[in-house]
Design a protein around this motif. Sequence first.
Motif, PDB file in Angstrom:
ATOM      1  N   SER A  64       0.834  -1.206   0.000  1.00 21.93           N
ATOM      2  CA  SER A  64       0.000   0.000   0.000  1.00 21.93           C
ATOM      3  C   SER A  64       0.871   1.258   0.000  1.00 21.93           C
ATOM      4  N   THR A  65       2.012   1.191   0.681  1.00 27.85           N
ATOM      5  CA  THR A  65       2.929   2.328   0.673  1.00 27.85           C
ATOM      6  C   THR A  65       3.451   2.577  -0.734  1.00 27.85           C
ATOM      7  N   GLU A  66       3.806   1.507  -1.436  1.00 31.15           N
ATOM      8  CA  GLU A  66       4.276   1.637  -2.809  1.00 31.15           C
ATOM      9  C   GLU A  66       3.215   2.268  -3.699  1.00 31.15           C
ATOM     10  N   ASP A  67       1.952   1.849  -3.526  1.00 35.05           N
ATOM     11  CA  ASP A  67       0.865   2.426  -4.320  1.00 35.05           C
ATOM     12  C   ASP A  67       0.684   3.903  -3.997  1.00 35.05           C
ATOM     13  N   ALA A  68       0.757   4.248  -2.719  1.00 34.70           N
ATOM     14  CA  ALA A  68       0.613   5.652  -2.329  1.00 34.70           C
ATOM     15  C   ALA A  68       1.719   6.506  -2.950  1.00 34.70           C
ATOM     16  N   ILE A  69       2.948   6.015  -2.900  1.00 33.97           N
ATOM     17  CA  ILE A  69       4.073   6.743  -3.509  1.00 33.97           C
ATOM     18  C   ILE A  69       3.838   6.934  -5.003  1.00 33.97           C
ATOM     19  N   THR A  70       3.359   5.891  -5.669  1.00 35.35           N
ATOM     20  CA  THR A  70       3.116   5.963  -7.117  1.00 35.35           C
ATOM     21  C   THR A  70       2.088   7.039  -7.448  1.00 35.35           C
ATOM     22  N   PHE A  71       0.990   7.082  -6.707  1.00 38.71           N
ATOM     23  CA  PHE A  71      -0.064   8.057  -7.009  1.00 38.71           C
ATOM     24  C   PHE A  71       0.365   9.478  -6.656  1.00 38.71           C
ATOM     25  N   PHE A  72       1.112   9.644  -5.563  1.00 44.06           N
ATOM     26  CA  PHE A  72       1.632  10.979  -5.245  1.00 44.06           C
ATOM     27  C   PHE A  72       2.584  11.451  -6.348  1.00 44.06           C
ATOM     28  N   GLU A  73       3.465  10.569  -6.806  1.00 42.95           N
ATOM     29  CA  GLU A  73       4.408  10.930  -7.865  1.00 42.95           C
ATOM     30  C   GLU A  73       3.680  11.237  -9.177  1.00 42.95           C
TER      31      GLU A  73
END
Length: 359
Positions: A235-244
């Motif tokens: 979920s952290t990886e997904d959050a980073i992807t969407f923020f980027e």
Amino acid sequence: MIRHSIVTFALLFSALGAGAANLTWDPTNGYQSDEVELSGLLPQEIQRVLDWMNAGRKAEENKNYRKALRKYKRVNKKHPKSQYSPESLYRTSQIRLKQNKIDHAFDAFELIAYVYPSYGSFNDTIGEMYKIAVRRQESYRQKIFGVFPGFLNNDRAVRYFERLVSIAPYSDYAPLSLMNIAQIWSKRKNDTMAIYSLDRLITHYPKSFLTPDAYIQLASTHANLVEGPYYDQSSTEDAITFFEDFLIQFPSNNRVDEAEKGLFETQDIMALSKVKIGDFYFHKRSDFHAARVLYNEAITIAPKSGTAEIARKKLKMIEVKEEKLGIENEPESEREAPTVEEMEKKAEKRAKRKVLGLF
């Protein structure tokens, strides 16, 4: 109450005229049409429909809504191909709104949009449906026994918004509906369905004015699913992807600061997770190579964070430990890969441990 089968009306739609009749009404002359009735009805049937419509409209003007609804329902049920059928549905919707029976009004508007899209303004019809869905979401409470206000029915609101997306996928109301659906699911702590709705929004409506907000909400929802550095970080990886993705696609958006803060925090969590795993290899397994790789990954993920400083200190500790033990730190490219025989022996040892019940 309008409860006709939409499938049945869809089959009848092919027989309807392509254009919408221009109907006018005045109390003296009743309904007038500027087009010839093309429904295939006999002259006496056309006159009967007209009589029903006039009687219904007069009853409506006199606020005799029960009689008006009965006449309009008769027109729509017995002669759905008539040019007066969508008008009867529209008049029904207006009466239902006056009676505050918004679910019945939605049914009438839905039939107009789905079966008679050329009647009046299609966008106005969809707009009325959207207003009803929002009322269902925010304030409308159906009365129990006609007296006591009940609870908000968000399930019905979701169903109404989904119907809007299905009937008018290319209208401006479709992304609005998806955003409202996501808000309902988020309020009910159903993060999976909220993420699904937001993902549909950014996928199907990338140019909508709501898309930047959907990216932020998606990233924040994924970030809220993270339970800490010791747990799974997907979920952290997904959050980073969407923020980027947000920062790349919308660099001038007024929520850039919020996205940068969210990105920094999620990257710090990811980096801390790498440090914790590195600590395991360093302190528990004395696997300095694996620990070094993980600490370096933490620095790469969040180079300006406090976690990165911790990782740099850990790397120095590894160097000191290796010097004391006389271990030479070989570059990754010079390390020899284990042979097949060595890998098989390790696998056999692991299997024996499991058999003995030690691990």
